[in-house]
Design a protein around this motif. Structure first.
Motif, PDB file in Angstrom:
ATOM      1  N   ASP A  51       0.840  -1.198   0.000  1.00  0.00           N
ATOM      2  CA  ASP A  51       0.000   0.000   0.000  1.00  0.00           C
ATOM      3  C   ASP A  51       0.873   1.245   0.000  1.00  0.00           C
ATOM      4  N   SER A  52       0.262   2.387  -0.347  1.00  0.00           N
ATOM      5  CA  SER A  52       1.056   3.611  -0.338  1.00  0.00           C
ATOM      6  C   SER A  52       1.446   3.940   1.095  1.00  0.00           C
ATOM      7  N   ALA A 187      -0.784   5.524 -14.414  1.00  0.00           N
ATOM      8  CA  ALA A 187      -1.077   6.570 -15.399  1.00  0.00           C
ATOM      9  C   ALA A 187      -1.090   6.044 -16.826  1.00  0.00           C
ATOM     10  N   LEU A 188      -0.905   4.734 -17.025  1.00  0.00           N
ATOM     11  CA  LEU A 188      -1.008   4.193 -18.385  1.00  0.00           C
ATOM     12  C   LEU A 188      -2.331   3.433 -18.511  1.00  0.00           C
ATOM     13  N   ASP A 189      -2.930   3.471 -19.717  1.00  0.00           N
ATOM     14  CA  ASP A 189      -4.147   2.685 -19.892  1.00  0.00           C
ATOM     15  C   ASP A 189      -3.783   1.224 -20.198  1.00  0.00           C
ATOM     16  N   ALA A 190      -4.779   0.362 -20.104  1.00  0.00           N
ATOM     17  CA  ALA A 190      -4.513  -1.080 -20.115  1.00  0.00           C
ATOM     18  C   ALA A 190      -3.689  -1.558 -21.321  1.00  0.00           C
ATOM     19  N   VAL A 193      -0.154  -0.703 -20.684  1.00  0.00           N
ATOM     20  CA  VAL A 193       0.421  -1.493 -19.595  1.00  0.00           C
ATOM     21  C   VAL A 193       0.888  -2.842 -20.133  1.00  0.00           C
ATOM     22  N   HIS A 216       1.729  -1.220  -7.477  1.00  0.00           N
ATOM     23  CA  HIS A 216       0.632  -1.737  -6.662  1.00  0.00           C
ATOM     24  C   HIS A 216      -0.333  -2.544  -7.522  1.00  0.00           C
ATOM     25  N   ARG A 218      -1.206  -5.684  -8.637  1.00  0.00           N
ATOM     26  CA  ARG A 218      -0.947  -7.055  -8.240  1.00  0.00           C
ATOM     27  C   ARG A 218      -0.903  -8.004  -9.437  1.00  0.00           C
ATOM     28  N   ASN A 219      -1.837  -7.815 -10.370  1.00  0.00           N
ATOM     29  CA  ASN A 219      -1.944  -8.766 -11.477  1.00  0.00           C
ATOM     30  C   ASN A 219      -0.759  -8.692 -12.426  1.00  0.00           C
ATOM     31  N   VAL A 220      -0.319  -7.473 -12.743  1.00  0.00           N
ATOM     32  CA  VAL A 220       0.824  -7.345 -13.655  1.00  0.00           C
ATOM     33  C   VAL A 220       2.050  -8.002 -13.034  1.00  0.00           C
ATOM     34  N   LYS A 223       2.068 -11.638 -13.186  1.00  0.00           N
ATOM     35  CA  LYS A 223       2.273 -12.194 -14.524  1.00  0.00           C
ATOM     36  C   LYS A 223       3.697 -12.068 -15.026  1.00  0.00           C
TER      37      LYS A 223
END
Lengths: 239, 259
Positions: A51-52, A187-190, A193, A216, A218-220, A223
């Motif tokens: 978390d931040s 700040a990047l769209d999917a 990313v 933050h 988690r999924n990226v 993978k």
């Protein structure tokens, strides 16, 4: 005292790129990171999430010894290719930063020089480390199109994804063994990313570079990272 | 006959011309063009699209920060007024006067709109803070001492204090970490039911849009290229830009294919 090694000599013999042991960071006598220990093997992506406010960026800056000495106190050991960074003088550290371990900061617009064209900024990074490469080669490496539109542009004229790639090109200018990327995907769209994540993995294989990837998302991380660490209240756990 | 839509946007366009005093202006650019949609009361619409697609310009026009160059925005059949709508910005912390306390920051809209007196304002402020899950005791705490999630709550409280019915959230949740995001999402859906709010949410994150919105509109190069109920749009995206977004989103999801 640790025996002094030059980075290059040890490169072949050590199995880990970065080894951190018992690293504690205090800010104004208040613990921010407690007893962090981890290792980053060559040609790997290690994720760091939390978390931040958990202390991720502080840890990343501490690895490069970028924290202001007056307010922060560091204890423990940071070994880059077997070389202890905690014992180095500021002058010696300057030769490590960028050359052996580089960082891509969170906000590319703040990291780039606003009044310098992309080509010149990349050229400057190459010259600073005495590299023989051409700026065009580096931009190609981060999969930016070889066009005047990019080379001659100022940072504000680029899209968020393009800026992030220019920062990555700067970080790779001296062929470091480890690149720390602080929140490269925010700040990047999917679709962007996905492209950037694929680029990181391609670079890992092609250049045999290791990445410490703070995010933050988690999924990226799940993978693309070979291993993910989680930071909670200044403590590291395996994710 | 269909009921009058709550929010109706017709042929909205915003043109930006470069300002150059030393020479003739070169041709400008339509940041948004021919945007039309309708939204019913107490629904949430998510506007998604790549950066530069015109999402934030549309948000500024809906919040009346910008005057559109064509078309109009109507609320309940009449022209939209400043007191109908509030925008929650991307970085709420930057939108507060750093020298204000929470109480002063929340009371400012009341002062500007000349509503209430000193003691009634204090009551309204405390009620608003309670509404967004902040302790009314924090009313005299400086705004800069709140955390990121709390700033978001303060910004929502400040927006609600004028009893608006339409809230525009411009990437308001993207800077928050997962747990703070969950909490603010819960708060927003509670408020929607209790107060009867309608949301227009701007986001580049389709996952977030999926969680929040009843319907999704996709923007590309200043135009609204697809607008459908959330489930339908995700199941059968028609426009190439939507397909690209949905595919990338799937690739990034937990149980999606490997990257």
């Amino acid at each position: 005292m640790q025996p002094f090694h030059s980075g290059r000599m040890v490169k072949m013999s050590t199995a880990t790129v970065l080894e951190v042991r018992g690293l504690s960071i205090e800010l104004d006598a208040r613990p921010v990171v407690s007893d962090a220990a981890f290792a980053i093997p060559p040609s790997s992506i290690v994720g760091l999430r939390g978390d931040s406010g958990a202390g991720k960026t502080t840890l990343a800056c501490a690895l490069l010894r970028l924290l202001p000495v007056g307010r922060y106190r560091l204890r423990g050991s940071i070994r880059l290719r077997g070389r202890e960074l905690m014992d180095l003088t500021e002058r010696q550290l300057e030769q490590v930063r960028g050359a052996d371990m580089a960082m891509v900061f969170q906000d590319p617009l703040q990291a780039l020089n606003p009044v310098m064209r992309v080509r010149d900024q990349v050229g400057e990074a190459i010259r600073a480390h005495g590299g023989p490469q051409k700026p065009e080669r580096l931009l190609e490496m981060v999969e930016l199109p070889v066009s005047a539109h990019i080379r001659e542009a100022y940072p504000h004229q680029l899209s968020g994804g393009e800026r992030q790639r220019v920062c990555l090109a700067l970080a790779l200018a001296a062929g470091p063994a480890l690149v720390i990327a602080d929140e490269p995907f925010t700040a990047l769209d999917a679709p962007r990313v996905v492209e950037l994540a694929q680029l990181f993995r391609a670079l890992k294989q092609k250049l045999q570079t290791s990445f410490l990837m703070i995010s933050h998302n988690r999924n990226v991380l799940a993978k693309i990272a070979d291993h993910v660490m989680v930071m909670r209240n200044g403590r590291l756990d395996d994710g | 006959m269909m009921a009058e839509p709550f929010l109706s946007v017709r042929d909205l366009g915003k043109y930006f011309a470069p300002r150059r005093w030393w020479r003739k202006a070169r041709s400008g650019r339509w940041a948004i063009r021919d945007v039309s949609f309708e939204l019913q009361r107490e629904r949430t619409l998510a506007l998604v699209g790549a950066s530069g697609a015109g999402k934030s310009t549309l948000a500024s026009c809906l919040a009346l920060f910008e005057t559109p160059d064509s078309g109009d925005v109507r609320l309940e059949g009449r022209a939209l007024r400043h007191t109908d709508v509030q925008l929650i910005p991307q970085q709420p912390a930057a939108s507060f006067n750093p020298r204000f306390t929470a109480g002063e920051a929340l009371a400012e809209p009341l002062v500007i709109q000349r509503r209430g007196r000193r003691h009634t304002r204090r009551e309204i402020v405390e009620r608003a803070m309670e509404q967004v899950g902040l302790s009314p005791d924090a009313v005299s705490k400086p705004v800069m001492e709140f955390s990121g999630g709390e700033h978001q709550r303060l910004a929502i409280a400040r927006a609600l204090i004028l009893e608006v019915k339409l809230l525009i959230l411009d990437e308001s949740l993207s800077a928050l970490d997962e747990s703070a995001q969950d909490q603010v999402l819960d708060l927003l859906s509670d408020l929607q039911r209790e107060v009867g709010l309608t949301y227009v949410v701007i986001s580049h994150d389709l996952t977030l849009a999926e969680r929040m919105a009843d319907e999704i509109a996709v923007m590309d190069d200043g135009r609204l290229v697809e607008h459908a109920p959330t489930a339908e749009l995700l199941r059968a995206p028609r426009h190439p830009r939507t397909q690209e977004l949905v595919q990338a989103n799937l690739a990034l999801s937990e149980d999606g294919p490997p990257l």
